[in-house]
Design an enzyme around this catalytic site. Structure first.
Site, short mmCIF file in Angstrom:
data_model
loop_
_atom_site.label_atom_id
_atom_site.label_comp_id
_atom_site.label_asym_id
_atom_site.label_seq_id
_atom_site.Cartn_x
_atom_site.Cartn_y
_atom_site.Cartn_z
N TYR A 124 4.55 1.98 2.52
CA TYR A 124 5.16 2.78 3.61
C TYR A 124 6.05 3.99 3.35
O TYR A 124 6.44 4.05 2.14
CB TYR A 124 5.71 1.74 4.70
N LYS A 180 7.40 1.72 -2.45
CA LYS A 180 7.88 1.38 -1.26
C LYS A 180 6.82 0.52 -0.56
O LYS A 180 6.06 0.85 0.15
CB LYS A 180 8.12 2.65 -0.29
N GLU A 196 20.87 -1.59 -6.09
CA GLU A 196 20.99 -0.84 -4.57
C GLU A 196 21.31 -1.62 -3.63
O GLU A 196 21.67 -2.86 -3.67
CB GLU A 196 19.61 0.01 -4.66
N LEU A 222 14.60 1.87 -5.53
CA LEU A 222 13.58 2.77 -4.70
C LEU A 222 14.19 4.08 -5.00
O LEU A 222 15.53 4.36 -4.80
CB LEU A 222 13.62 2.48 -3.28
N HIS A 232 -7.38 -12.75 -3.06
CA HIS A 232 -6.20 -11.87 -3.80
C HIS A 232 -6.92 -10.51 -4.27
O HIS A 232 -6.23 -9.41 -4.17
CB HIS A 232 -5.51 -12.76 -4.73
N ARG A 277 -10.63 -13.74 2.60
CA ARG A 277 -9.28 -13.67 1.97
C ARG A 277 -9.27 -13.87 0.43
O ARG A 277 -9.56 -15.08 0.37
CB ARG A 277 -8.20 -14.87 2.79
N ARG A 310 6.66 10.90 -2.93
CA ARG A 310 6.75 9.31 -3.09
C ARG A 310 5.56 8.59 -2.52
O ARG A 310 5.42 7.54 -3.17
CB ARG A 310 8.30 9.23 -2.52
N1 PDD Z 1 14.71 2.01 3.58
N2 PDD Z 1 16.50 1.47 -1.34
C1 PDD Z 1 15.47 0.79 -0.37
C2 PDD Z 1 15.28 -0.55 -0.90
C3 PDD Z 1 15.20 1.01 0.87
O1 PDD Z 1 14.35 0.29 1.49
C4 PDD Z 1 15.57 2.45 1.20
C5 PDD Z 1 15.41 2.91 2.46
C6 PDD Z 1 16.51 3.24 0.33
C7 PDD Z 1 16.76 4.66 0.71
O2 PDD Z 1 15.73 5.50 0.60
P1 PDD Z 1 15.70 6.92 1.67
O3 PDD Z 1 16.87 7.47 1.39
O4 PDD Z 1 14.57 7.69 1.04
O5 PDD Z 1 15.74 6.41 3.08
C8 PDD Z 1 16.61 2.76 -0.85
C9 PDD Z 1 14.05 2.65 4.59
C10 PDD Z 1 14.91 3.49 5.48
C11 PDD Z 1 13.47 1.64 5.39
O6 PDD Z 1 12.98 0.42 4.74
O7 PDD Z 1 13.52 1.43 6.74
#
Ligand code: PDD
Length: 299
Positions: free
Chosen positions: A52, A163, A195, A219, A120, A118, A71
């Site tokens: 996503y 992501k 993070e 991320l 994997h 289903r 990304r």
């Molecule tokens: N999440 N690290 C993680 C694990 C995240 O889920 C996010 C953002 C960030 C920051 O990334 P960015 O600056 O590009 O939003 C870092 C989004 C907002 C979400 O999952 O809703």
């Protein structure tokens, strides 16, 4: 308002706002959220087999669109799924979801589609499921007083640069923070900070702004990139470096950054006060720079 009246008022709103927040995009169609349906055999539903993006839109202008598209490409190639659209097509798809009068976050998701059983392993033919919706950005309310955070062991996998929609570890970690009256969980691998559960982290230590380097443990946040660029342009000393929990506890400032919350100053970590217990001077400066940068992006 009774149930029936509420429903009829909701349906009137949907009609009044054909491209408002009630309308979403699913596989080539714009339709009311309540009519957007996917198969229970979708691999996103069965396996979390999808990725996503969350892109901010300020006054109807997508922020850092090219960087978000890059990304998205990286996430898709990491899970060996072809991008179903080029950037121009993505812009066309998302534009009807934007509202020039609002600040929004645009959520888009791509899964490896529906398979007949289903299994994997990937199905032989794949028609990805593509979904997008917009939500109003609700500003983080505690900016003046700052937020509380707790540190927790990072229980996630080795590919946090993707992501991925598979967010079970992240949501359990965030919930643990919420259960402790905190806005975010700050995650630790082997005693070093990675993070937040849904944010990147910055710390001011000995006057230098530090954030952990990119790699499989974090991320690559788009907000993070903007902050590093603003630091560079404004002669703010910074470095991309590892931060131990012990070092983090000596920080004069800690910030958590994301598209939906922007730059959140942390004033308490594990019940200990950070800095003076209120948002610090470098946060004030960076937040001002960031807001100006945002404004300039849609003027
Ligand atoms: N999440 N690290 C993680 C694990 C995240 O889920 C996010 C953002 C960030 C920051 O990334 P960015 O600056 O590009 O939003 C870092 C989004 C907002 C979400 O999952 O809703």
């Amino acid at each position: 308002m009774d149930n029936k009246a509420e429903l009829s008022s909701l349906s009137a709103q949907t009609k009044l706002m054909p491209f408002g927040h009630k309308t979403v995009y699913l596989n080539g169609q714009y339709l009311p959220l309540t009519e957007a349906k996917i198969s229970v055999m979708d691999r996103g539903f069965l396996f979390g087999d999808g990725i996503y993006e969350v892109i901010p839109s300020y006054s109807g202008t997508l922020f850092r669109f090219d960087e978000h598209m890059e990304r998205l490409d990286n996430s898709l190639s990491s899970i060996r799924l072809a991008n179903p659209h080029d950037s121009a097509q993505w812009r066309d798809i998302l534009t009807p979801l934007l509202d020039a009068n609002l600040d929004q976050s645009i959520y888009l998701q791509i899964t490896r589609g529906v398979a007949d059983k289903r299994d994997h392993a990937f199905p032989e033919t794949v028609t990805p499921t593509v979904f997008a919706m917009s939500s109003t950005i609700v500003p983080f309310t505690d900016l003046d007083s700052g937020a509380k955070a707790i540190s927790i062991d990072d229980t996630r996998w080795a590919l946090c640069n993707i992501k991925a929609t598979t967010l079970l570890a992240n949501i359990l970690l965030r919930q643990q923070a919420v259960d402790n009256g905190c806005a975010e969980a700050i995650l630790l691998k082997d005693g070093y900070v990675t993070e937040g559960a849904a944010s990147n982290i910055f710390a001011v230590i000995d006057g230098i702004l530090i954030t952990p380097p990119k790699g499989g443990e974090i991320l690559a946040g788009i907000t993070r990139d903007v902050i590093l660029e603003l630091a560079e342009q404004n002669n703010i000393a910074y470095s991309e470096d590892i931060i131990s929990l012990d070092a983090l506890k000596t920080a004069s400032e800690i910030w958590l950054t994301s598209t939906t919350r922007e730059i959140v100053p942390v004033v308490q970590l594990d019940n200990e006060t950070i800095g003076g217990g209120k948002p610090g001077p470098l946060w004030q400066t960076m937040n001002r720079l960031f807001q100006a940068y945002k404004r300039a992006s849609h003027e």
